[in-house]
Design a protein around this motif. Structure first.
Motif, PDB file in Angstrom:
ATOM      1  N   GLU A  28      57.281 -74.669  -8.362  1.00  0.00           N
ATOM      2  CA  GLU A  28      56.976 -75.371  -9.609  1.00  0.00           C
ATOM      3  C   GLU A  28      57.447 -76.824  -9.541  1.00  0.00           C
ATOM      4  O   GLU A  28      56.755 -77.742 -10.012  1.00  0.00           O
ATOM      5  N   GLN A  29      58.628 -77.038  -8.972  1.00  0.00           N
ATOM      6  CA  GLN A  29      59.126 -78.408  -8.776  1.00  0.00           C
ATOM      7  C   GLN A  29      58.136 -79.235  -7.974  1.00  0.00           C
ATOM      8  O   GLN A  29      57.806 -80.373  -8.332  1.00  0.00           O
ATOM      9  N   LEU A  30      57.676 -78.670  -6.870  1.00  0.00           N
ATOM     10  CA  LEU A  30      56.737 -79.371  -5.990  1.00  0.00           C
ATOM     11  C   LEU A  30      55.469 -79.742  -6.732  1.00  0.00           C
ATOM     12  O   LEU A  30      54.992 -80.877  -6.664  1.00  0.00           O
ATOM     13  N   SER A  31      54.895 -78.785  -7.445  1.00  0.00           N
ATOM     14  CA  SER A  31      53.645 -79.008  -8.162  1.00  0.00           C
ATOM     15  C   SER A  31      53.820 -80.050  -9.257  1.00  0.00           C
ATOM     16  O   SER A  31      52.978 -80.948  -9.426  1.00  0.00           O
ATOM     17  N   ARG A  32      54.921 -79.937  -9.992  1.00  0.00           N
ATOM     18  CA  ARG A  32      55.170 -80.858 -11.100  1.00  0.00           C
ATOM     19  C   ARG A  32      55.356 -82.293 -10.606  1.00  0.00           C
ATOM     20  O   ARG A  32      55.037 -83.259 -11.297  1.00  0.00           O
ATOM     21  N   VAL A  90      53.023 -79.444   5.689  1.00  0.00           N
ATOM     22  CA  VAL A  90      54.338 -78.799   5.765  1.00  0.00           C
ATOM     23  C   VAL A  90      54.177 -77.284   5.613  1.00  0.00           C
ATOM     24  O   VAL A  90      53.439 -76.823   4.746  1.00  0.00           O
ATOM     25  N   LEU A  91      54.863 -76.530   6.468  1.00  0.00           N
ATOM     26  CA  LEU A  91      54.975 -75.085   6.279  1.00  0.00           C
ATOM     27  C   LEU A  91      56.362 -74.809   5.714  1.00  0.00           C
ATOM     28  O   LEU A  91      57.374 -75.136   6.339  1.00  0.00           O
ATOM     29  N   TYR A  92      56.393 -74.208   4.532  1.00  0.00           N
ATOM     30  CA  TYR A  92      57.658 -73.873   3.868  1.00  0.00           C
ATOM     31  C   TYR A  92      57.858 -72.368   3.954  1.00  0.00           C
ATOM     32  O   TYR A  92      57.010 -71.591   3.481  1.00  0.00           O
ATOM     33  N   VAL A  93      58.958 -71.938   4.560  1.00  0.00           N
ATOM     34  CA  VAL A  93      59.236 -70.521   4.797  1.00  0.00           C
ATOM     35  C   VAL A  93      60.492 -70.122   4.015  1.00  0.00           C
ATOM     36  O   VAL A  93      61.610 -70.324   4.486  1.00  0.00           O
ATOM     37  N   PRO A  94      60.342 -69.550   2.812  1.00  0.00           N
ATOM     38  CA  PRO A  94      61.504 -69.189   2.008  1.00  0.00           C
ATOM     39  C   PRO A  94      62.027 -67.778   2.251  1.00  0.00           C
ATOM     40  O   PRO A  94      63.101 -67.435   1.766  1.00  0.00           O
ATOM     41  N   LEU A  95      61.275 -66.943   2.980  1.00  0.00           N
ATOM     42  CA  LEU A  95      61.741 -65.581   3.244  1.00  0.00           C
ATOM     43  C   LEU A  95      61.867 -65.359   4.760  1.00  0.00           C
ATOM     44  O   LEU A  95      62.825 -65.813   5.349  1.00  0.00           O
ATOM     45  N   ALA A  96      60.924 -64.674   5.378  1.00  0.00           N
ATOM     46  CA  ALA A  96      61.107 -64.344   6.799  1.00  0.00           C
ATOM     47  C   ALA A  96      59.823 -64.453   7.605  1.00  0.00           C
ATOM     48  O   ALA A  96      59.611 -63.692   8.555  1.00  0.00           O
ATOM     49  N   ALA A  97      58.970 -65.394   7.262  1.00  0.00           N
ATOM     50  CA  ALA A  97      57.705 -65.562   7.995  1.00  0.00           C
ATOM     51  C   ALA A  97      57.922 -66.376   9.277  1.00  0.00           C
ATOM     52  O   ALA A  97      57.146 -67.275   9.610  1.00  0.00           O
ATOM     53  N   TYR A  98      58.960 -66.035  10.008  1.00  0.00           N
ATOM     54  CA  TYR A  98      59.342 -66.799  11.192  1.00  0.00           C
ATOM     55  C   TYR A  98      58.326 -66.745  12.329  1.00  0.00           C
ATOM     56  O   TYR A  98      58.195 -67.734  13.071  1.00  0.00           O
ATOM     57  N   ASP A 201      72.504 -79.761  13.160  1.00  0.00           N
ATOM     58  CA  ASP A 201      71.876 -81.038  12.801  1.00  0.00           C
ATOM     59  C   ASP A 201      70.671 -80.875  11.880  1.00  0.00           C
ATOM     60  O   ASP A 201      70.220 -81.852  11.266  1.00  0.00           O
ATOM     61  N   LYS A 202      70.147 -79.648  11.795  1.00  0.00           N
ATOM     62  CA  LYS A 202      68.961 -79.414  10.965  1.00  0.00           C
ATOM     63  C   LYS A 202      69.301 -78.924   9.562  1.00  0.00           C
ATOM     64  O   LYS A 202      68.434 -78.856   8.700  1.00  0.00           O
ATOM     65  N   ILE A 203      70.557 -78.554   9.348  1.00  0.00           N
ATOM     66  CA  ILE A 203      70.937 -77.903   8.094  1.00  0.00           C
ATOM     67  C   ILE A 203      71.157 -78.914   6.971  1.00  0.00           C
ATOM     68  O   ILE A 203      71.806 -79.946   7.158  1.00  0.00           O
ATOM     69  N   ARG A 204      70.593 -78.605   5.811  1.00  0.00           N
ATOM     70  CA  ARG A 204      70.842 -79.361   4.577  1.00  0.00           C
ATOM     71  C   ARG A 204      71.291 -78.352   3.516  1.00  0.00           C
ATOM     72  O   ARG A 204      70.764 -77.236   3.458  1.00  0.00           O
ATOM     73  N   VAL A 205      72.248 -78.726   2.698  1.00  0.00           N
ATOM     74  CA  VAL A 205      72.747 -77.834   1.645  1.00  0.00           C
ATOM     75  C   VAL A 205      72.173 -78.272   0.300  1.00  0.00           C
ATOM     76  O   VAL A 205      72.262 -79.447  -0.077  1.00  0.00           O
ATOM     77  N   ALA A 206      71.549 -77.341  -0.389  1.00  0.00           N
ATOM     78  CA  ALA A 206      71.018 -77.608  -1.735  1.00  0.00           C
ATOM     79  C   ALA A 206      71.118 -76.326  -2.542  1.00  0.00           C
ATOM     80  O   ALA A 206      70.541 -75.307  -2.170  1.00  0.00           O
ATOM     81  N   VAL A 395      65.427 -79.470  -4.421  1.00  0.00           N
ATOM     82  CA  VAL A 395      65.045 -78.877  -3.141  1.00  0.00           C
ATOM     83  C   VAL A 395      63.683 -79.402  -2.701  1.00  0.00           C
ATOM     84  O   VAL A 395      63.423 -79.584  -1.516  1.00  0.00           O
ATOM     85  N   SER A 396      62.820 -79.677  -3.671  1.00  0.00           N
ATOM     86  CA  SER A 396      61.480 -80.181  -3.351  1.00  0.00           C
ATOM     87  C   SER A 396      61.537 -81.483  -2.556  1.00  0.00           C
ATOM     88  O   SER A 396      60.688 -81.750  -1.715  1.00  0.00           O
ATOM     89  N   ASN A 397      62.569 -82.300  -2.807  1.00  0.00           N
ATOM     90  CA  ASN A 397      62.716 -83.567  -2.067  1.00  0.00           C
ATOM     91  C   ASN A 397      63.045 -83.322  -0.593  1.00  0.00           C
ATOM     92  O   ASN A 397      62.621 -84.090   0.280  1.00  0.00           O
TER      93      ASN A 397
END
Length: 401
Positions: A28-32, A90-98, A201-206, A395-397
Motif C-alpha cells: 500500500e505504501q508503494l502504491s500510494r 524490482v523483484l520484492y520477495v517478502p516470504l520465501a520465493a527464493y 553489506d546488503k542488510i538494511r534495518v527497517a 520500507v517502500s523507500n
C-alpha cells in the motif's frame, strides 16, 4: 519514471499473520507513493489494495517446502511470469520465493528480500532462545531434529531432513544474489550477520509499519475488575503454548484471582486439554475462544490488562506485541528478538522475562497484579505513544532505492 515493483508472496493478507500484514501495508505504501505494483500470490482472495494489480497462481499455494519450491521452479518457466519479470524493475520477495531470484537477476531486475524470519541462516526459519547465534553444522542438524519433533510434532518428517537441509543450503546461495536484504529489527540483523557475514553489506534495518487504523483508533480502555490476561498465539510450540497450562496451574495453586483469555488456532486435543484444566481450577477463570477474527481480538484488548507472550524464539518483530502496545495493553513478554527494542525506554521493560523461565513469568505477573487500574492504564498509554513513533523509516523507500 518510478520503478515497477513485482511482489511475489505465496500468501497475502488476510491470510497468514504478521509478515503478511506487513507485506500488505508495504504494498500500500508503494502504491500510494506512485509506484506501479503487481502482486503474484497463491491467495485466491487477497485484500484489495488501491492501484495494485493481483495475479493468482496455484503454483504458489503449496505449504510444504519441498513441494513449494518445486512448483516455484515451474512458475519460473511460465511464459506469463517471464513477461511480468521483463516488464518490471524490482523483484520484492517478502516470504520465501527464493528460487525466483536467479531468474530475476538474469532479466536485470533489482532483488529485495524482506526477512520476517531467519530463512537465510536457519533450516527451520526460526532461532530458538537456547541456541547460539552462529551454530556449527552439527548443532544445526540437532536443532532441525528438535524442530521437526516438537514444532511440527511429526516424527515422519525427520526422514526428510537431509533433503530439506540441502534445499535450505541452496536457498542461502539464492539469497546471496539479492541486492538488498531488509531485517525488521536490529537484533534480527545481528543474528543474520553472525550466521551469514557475507550478507552484512546488503542488510538494511527497517521496523515494520504500524497498521494506521490502530494508530488512529480512539482508545477507550475499561479494564476488567479481575486482572485479565490475553494469550493470542494458539498452540504453536515456538510461541510457547506449552508454558500456558503450567502458568495457569501455578497461579491457581497460589490462589490468584485472575482471568485468562486464549485465542488463536488450536488443535482439538489442545482445546480439550485446556477445557479439562479450566474445570479443575478453583481461583483462575479461563475463557477459551479459539480462532476469532481480528475485530474480536481488538475488542478483547479493550478490557485486558496484559498480553502474555511467552515465545521461545528470537521473534524478529512480533505483531502481537506491536498490536498490544498500539491498543494500550501491557505486554508481559519474552526477552527475545525485537521485543526489547520495542519496549526500550518504557516501564514495561520491568515485565520482560527470560524465555522459557516459569519463575520469571510468575514474578512479572505478580508485578502486574500489584498495580492498580490507573497505573496499568497509564503504562498502556505510555506504550501507545512509544509505538506510534516506532516505525519512522518507510520500507517502500528501501525497496525502490
Amino acid at each position: 519514471m518510478p520503478p515497477k515493483v513485482l511482489t511475489v508472496s505465496e500468501i497475502f493478507w488476510p491470510e497468514g499473520g504478521g509478515a503478511e500484514l506487513a507485506t500488505r501495508l508495504i504494498v500500500e505504501q508503494l502504491s500510494r507513493t506512485g509506484y506501479e505494483v503487481t502482486v503474484v500470490t497463491g491467495t485466491r482472495k487477497p485484500e484489495p489494495v488501491p492501484g495494485v494489480e493481483f495475479r493468482y497462481t496455484p503454483l504458489l499455494k503449496a505449504s510444504n517446502r519441498l513441494v513449494r519450491w518445486g512448483l516455484m521452479e515451474a512458475l519460473a518457466q511460465q511464459r506469463w511470469f517471464k513477461e511480468l519479470l521483463k516488464s518490471h524493475d524490482v523483484l520484492y520477495v517478502p516470504l520465501a520465493a527464493y528460487p525466483l531470484i536467479p531468474l530475476a537477476k538474469k532479466h536485470g531486475l533489482r532483488v529485495v528480500v524482506h526477512l520476517h524470519n531467519y530463512a537465510p541462516v536457519r533450516y527451520h526459519s526460526v532461532k530458538y532462545y537456547f541456541e547460539p547465534d552462529a551454530p556449527t553444522l552439527s548443532q544445526e542438524l540437532k536443532l532441525a531434529l528438535y524442530h521437526e519433533l516438537y514444532a511440527h510434532r511429526n516424527p515422519a518428517r525427520t526422514a526428510l531432513i537431509p533433503l530439506s537441509f540441502a534445499l535450505y543450503k541452496r536457498s542461502r546461495a539464492w539469497i546471496r544474489q539479492a541486492d538488498t536484504i531488509i531485517c525488521v529489527s536490529k537484533r534480527q540483523a545481528e543474528i543474520v550477520t553472525k550466521s551469514a557475514p557475507e550478507l552484512a553489506d546488503k542488510i538494511r534495518v527497517a521496523y515494520n509499519p504500524i497498521p494506521p487504523e490502530l494508530v488512529s483508533l480512539k482508545l477507550e480502555k475499561a479494564l476488567d475488575e479481575v486482572p485479565t490476561i490475553l494469550y493470542v498465539s494458539g498452540d504453536s510450540h515456538v510461541k510457547g503454548f506449552y508454558i500456558i497450562p503450567r502458568v495457569m496451574h501455578i497461579l491457581d495453586k497460589k490462589k490468584v484471582k485472575m482471568k485468562f483469555i486464549t485465542a488463536g488456532s488450536y488443535r482439538q486435543k489442545n482445546i480439550r486439554m485446556l477445557k479439562n484444566l479450566a474445570r479443575k481450577l478453583s481461583f483462575l477463570e479461563v475463557q477459551i475462544l479459539g480462532k476469532v477474527d481480528h475485530n474480536k481480538v481488538v475488542e478483547l484488548h479493550k478490557t485486558a490488562w496484559a498480553l502474555l507472550f511467552p515465545s521461545i524464539i528470537e521473534e524478529p518483530l512480533p505483531y502481537a506485541v506491536v498490536e498490544s502496545m498500539a491498543l494500550g495493553t501491557v505486554p508481559v513478554a519474552s526477552r527475545a528478538g525485537g521485543v526489547l527494542e520495542m519496549l526500550e525506554g518504557t516501564r514495561a521493560t520491568e515485565l520482560i522475562f527470560q524465555p522459557g523461565n516459569i519463575e520469571n513469568i510468575m514474578n512479572r505477573l505478580e508485578i502486574l497484579t500489584s498495580m492498580n487500574d490507573s497505573e496499568v492504564i497509564a503504562l498502556g498509554n505510555e506504550l501507545r505513544e512509544k509505538i506510534k513513533s516506532f516505525s519512522n523509516i518507510l520500507v517502500s523507500n528501501i525497496i525502490t532505492k
